[in-house]
Scaffold this motif. Structure first.
Motif, short mmCIF file in Angstrom:
data_model
loop_
_atom_site.label_atom_id
_atom_site.label_comp_id
_atom_site.label_asym_id
_atom_site.label_seq_id
_atom_site.Cartn_x
_atom_site.Cartn_y
_atom_site.Cartn_z
N ARG B 100 0.89 -1.18 0.00
CA ARG B 100 0.00 0.00 0.00
C ARG B 100 0.92 1.22 0.00
NH1 ARG B 100 -2.24 -1.75 4.64
NH2 ARG B 100 -1.77 0.29 5.51
N GLY B 114 -0.61 2.93 -11.87
CA GLY B 114 -0.37 3.17 -10.45
C GLY B 114 0.07 4.60 -10.21
N GLU B 146 -8.79 10.32 -2.72
CA GLU B 146 -9.40 9.00 -2.59
C GLU B 146 -8.30 7.94 -2.70
OE1 GLU B 146 -12.57 7.67 -2.07
OE2 GLU B 146 -12.78 9.73 -1.31
N THR B 148 -6.52 4.69 -3.85
CA THR B 148 -6.78 3.82 -5.00
C THR B 148 -6.74 2.37 -4.54
OG1 THR B 148 -4.44 3.87 -5.50
CG2 THR B 148 -5.83 5.34 -6.77
N GLU B 149 -7.66 1.61 -5.04
CA GLU B 149 -7.71 0.19 -4.71
C GLU B 149 -6.91 -0.61 -5.73
OE1 GLU B 149 -8.78 -1.12 -1.94
OE2 GLU B 149 -9.41 0.86 -1.23
N ALA B 150 -6.62 0.01 -6.88
CA ALA B 150 -5.93 -0.72 -7.96
C ALA B 150 -4.51 -1.07 -7.53
CB ALA B 150 -5.89 0.14 -9.21
N THR B 152 -0.43 -1.65 -7.73
CA THR B 152 0.65 -0.82 -8.25
C THR B 152 1.75 -1.74 -8.77
OG1 THR B 152 0.09 0.67 -6.45
CG2 THR B 152 2.08 1.19 -7.70
#
Lengths: 292, 361, 189
Positions: B100, B114, B146, B148-150, B152
């Motif tokens: 993260r 990312g 926000e 990001t949940e995507a 990297t």
């Protein structure tokens, strides 16, 4: 049974049992191959590298509750680092301590071998800063290891010979290299070369180098020869004086500056030896005659 | 009448008392709490965790407090404590790809999946003393985007897809552990990386810098630098599956380096790797450069005799606890050795004077 | 002798191991000298002295070979629980345990390398009898000469001839042990 108890917050003699086993295995191989430096996984001790962590680990691995421990630095029991190490073992091993060489079963030392001859049943543990005698000729461990493997000690003799050629004498005064049992060239730790003849002893001699991760040993009655040449034989030398406190003419001496007019005196570096002689009534040049 | 100096024990006790008083400083000034050190001296805490090889911000803060801010002393305290801890088990290798990221930058691509995330960096601060900080009370609040949940993905993986960068062989072999086995040269890469990650920041930085200035130059770009939290998992054999036992913040740096190719390999980029506990960016980049320099042999490069290419030199001198101990030990008494040299020098001078006199006669 | 794996280890490991190690150290430093040890009870045919050596020197980091006769389920279980040493064949062993004949061939073990002569096996040889008589011993650790009831001399002479390479031995009988490092010269009388 001993009168003292070790601090229950620590394992007996501080080190955990697995670490002690690792050190103990190295010690046994060191005794089996006299003068050979056995690598060991030295642990980080609660005292700085260079201050005896190797010796402390070896002592910790050897101590039993029934031991009587003596710790000296520069021959003296009361130098600060000796006091500090002795205190460490009083606390973590609860062993009895002594200043008397003859009473000690384990002696940890930095830079000296006691004057009184050591014998069977005694263990002398040396603190070693640089265990590799070839280090200052060849700093690479990978190279010096090969030289030991091949018994290739020509470089060491060349160095000593060059000394003689330049200075008329071998300019090594301490940590004077020795050959053990005709095989390994060994660093006897930074003892003055005066002490080298005492490396042949009835005691077990163990050497610990913490930072450099090496342990080596000399079993009792092992041949230890100081390197020299036929025309320049090894000479164990000392200050050409008698001790000013006990009058001894054969002990290793410290030089002490007594005033700012060039005044100085010479006293035994082995404080226990000197005190014992004084107690027996021996007197030196500067002894207080009225001392009772 | 001469009396030998006695009372080493009393001197030591008195010195320790004085040290304790000095450590506290002026009692009129409020005492530092560990939480204050942990929160407000976090980069010092990170360095102590990295070089102490123990991830515990609270203990690192305690060590810093006890060491009066001397970070090498604090690292020493942590190392000595760490050695006494039992080894209950081993974690799985962490997956830094699943980090993260608080910060993630690449010098090799303008943008990549990312994105570039600056994060809490000094990079573009102007180094002007902020006198407002001298006054207490401010608790700045940053704007928040926000999350990001995507995922990297790693930058080097893009290059790898085209075969442009050397592939690193995957291995499940248990790496050696220099804290449990004596160091042995030549060391494999895993052991070198372990030595570097706990090595002194200043030493590793100096070595890395020397490669940049030409002593074993290896043309590095920061392919990617990422800082963030990763989960630490451990296999519980009784359960038969992995469980997460916590998370650690890491800094990872992969450099992309030129490689002209060899007789057997076409021209390709190569990598240097740095991974360090905490937000420790300078150290991670330095580590990657030194790692790359030490790989000369495996990559078939020339050893130009640069210090950073010399494995034994770098690894044997990177540990600041070993270095500082041995350096400082020369203040311990050495008068026995000194006396033996004094006698020798006097003797050699007498003999030289004798022979000079003879020559003059 | 015990037959269960869960008992017979040291009850106060730091102190008992320290005493046992001192005996092992003095034995290795003074080849041929006999030392009494105590504190372990292991399943037959493991002697007390051999069990004490295992508890004192071996753990998960020391591959161990059990020679035929000692390679029983009872001994294996006891070692697995009390010591944790991984079981291996002779060539990979750091320690090997058994009767002298059962340990044969004696050149199957690691004798170290020229650069690392310490990477060699330590044999723990279980004896019917162990007395300070018989074969004459000389070398480091021995002021003049010592004597030990060795099973033979040829293998020990060959081993000493390879110095600094070679293996080192402990001999165990009941609660008694002696050692013979590679430096000791042996001579049948």
């Amino acid at each position: 049974m001993t009168a003292m108890q070790h601090d229950p917050a620590y394992n007996f003699a501080y080190l955990d049992e697995q670490t002690k086993r690792m050190i103990r295995r190295a010690l046994l191989k060191a005794l089996a191959i006299p003068g050979y430096q056995v690598p060991f996984a030295s642990r980080e001790m609660p005292m700085p590298y260079g201050w005896g962590t190797g010796g402390v680990q070896v002592t910790a691995a050897c101590l039993t509750p029934g031991d009587r421990l003596k710790v000296i630095d520069q021959g003296a029991d009361d130098t600060t680092n000796a006091v500090s190490i002795r205190k460490f073992f009083e606390r973590t091993a609860g062993v009895e301590t002594t200043e008397h060489t003859a009473e000690a079963s384990v002696i940890q030392t930095r830079h000296r071998i006691p004057e009184a001859p050591l014998g069977e049943g005694q263990i002398l543990v040396y603190q070693v800063p640089i265990p590799e005698p070839l280090r200052f000729l060849e700093p690479r461990e990978t190279e010096s290891r090969k030289m030991h493997a091949l018994e290739e000690y020509g470089l060491m003799y060349v160095k000593l010979y060059e000394d003689i050629a330049h200075n008329g004498a071998i300019s090594t005064a301490y940590a004077y290299p020795v050959k053990v049992e005709g095989r390994y060239v060994m660093d006897p730790s930074p003892i003055p070369k005066f002490d080298n003849p005492k490396l042949e002893s009835g005691a077990i001699q163990l050497f610990g180098a913490g930072r450099e991760q090496r342990i080596y040993a000399i079993p009792p009655y092992t041949q230890v020869v100081s390197l020299d040449f036929e025309d320049h034989p090894f000479e164990p030398s000392k200050a050409d004086h008698d001790c000013d406190l006990c009058g001894c003419g054969t002990s290793y001496l410290d030089e002490v500056i007594t005033d700012d007019a060039g005044g100085r005196m010479f006293v035994c570096s082995d404080t226990d030896f000197c005190a014992a002689r004084q107690a027996e009534g021996h007197r030196g040049r500067l002894s207080a005659e009225d001392a009772a | 009448m001469y009396v030998a100096v006695k009372g080493g024990e009393r001197a030591i006790d008195a010195a320790h008392d004085w040290l304790a008083e000095e450590r506290r400083g002026d009692p009129e000034v409020p005492e530092l709490s560990l939480a204050q050190i942990r929160e407000q001296m976090s980069l010092a805490v990170n360095r102590v965790m990295a070089e102490g090889s123990l991830y515990d911000p609270e203990l690192a803060a305690l060590a810093i407090k006890q060491a009066r801010g001397d970070l090498i002393e604090a690292i020493f305290l942590i190392r000595a404590y760490r050695t006494t801890l039992p080894r209950i088990g081993h974690s799985r290798a962490v997956d830094t790809g699943a980090m993260r990221c608080d910060r993630r930058v690449s010098a090799t691509f303008k943008d990549a999946p990312g994105g570039q995330v600056l994060g809490p960096t000094f990079d573009y601060t102007h180094r002007l003393l902020d006198f407002k900080l001298a006054a207490e009370g401010a608790a700045p609040v940053a704007r928040q985007a926000e999350p990001t949940e995507a995922p990297t993905p790693r930058i080097t993986e893009f290059l790898n897809r085209d075969g442009l960068i050397q592939d690193e062989a995957h291995s499940d072999e248990t790496p050696a552990d220099m804290t449990r086995q004596p160091m042995e040269y030549p060391a494999d890469r895993a052991l070198r990386l372990q030595a570097l990650t706990r090595g002194d920041e200043g030493f590793v930085l100096g070595m890395a810098y020397s490669t940049q200035r030409g002593y074993g130059r290896n043309h590095p770009f920061v392919g990617e630098l990422r800082i963030g939290a990763v989960e630490v998992e451990m296999e519980i054999s009784e359960l038969g599956f992995d469980i997460c036992i916590g998370e650690v913040t890491l800094t990872e740096c992969e450099t992309v380096n030129q490689f002209m190719g060899s007789k057997t390999e076409p021209a390709q980029f190569t990598r240097g790797y740095g991974l360090v506990f905490g937000q420790t960016e300078r150290k991670a980049i330095s580590m990657a450069l030194v790692d790359r320099a030490l790989r000369w042999e495996e990559l078939g490069e020339e050893n130009v005799g640069a210090p950073a290419q010399d494995e034994e030199f770098v690894l044997a001198h990177s540990d600041n606890i070993q270095a500082t101990g041995f350096l400082e030990h020369i203040k311990l008494p050495h008068y026995v050795d000194f006396q033996s040299e004094l006698e020798l020098v006097r003797k050699m001078r007498r003999e030289a004077e004798g022979s000079m006199k003879e020559a003059a006669e | 002798m015990r037959d269960d794996a869960l008992s017979g280890g040291f009850t106060d490991a730091p102190v008992e191991a320290a005493r046992a190690f001192r005996a092992a150290l003095e034995a290795m430093a003074c080849p041929g000298s006999l030392h009494e040890v105590a504190g372990a009870e292991a399943p037959a045919p493991l002697s007390t002295a051999a069990a004490v050596l295992l508890l004192t020197l071996c753990d998960g980091e020391t591959p161990l070979y059990l020679a035929p006769g000692h390679d029983t389920q009872g001994v294996r279980d006891w070692i697995a629980f009390q010591v944790g040493a991984p079981m291996v064949g002779p060539s990979e062993a750091m320690f090997a345990l058994g009767r002298w004949d059962a340990l044969a061939p004696h050149d199957a073990y690691a004798i170290g390398t020229a650069e690392y002569p310490d990477r060699s096996v330590t044999l723990i040889v279980e004896m019917e009898e162990l007395r300070a008589e018989g074969v004459r011993l000389t070398g480091p650790g021995i002021e003049t000469e010592a004597h030990l009831s060795l099973p033979e001399t040829a293998a020990f002479q060959r081993n000493a001839g390879r110095f600094p390479l070679g293996w080192d031995c402990y001999f165990t009988c009941e609660g008694r042990l002696a050692a013979l490092p590679r430096t000791t010269r042996t001579e049948a009388l």
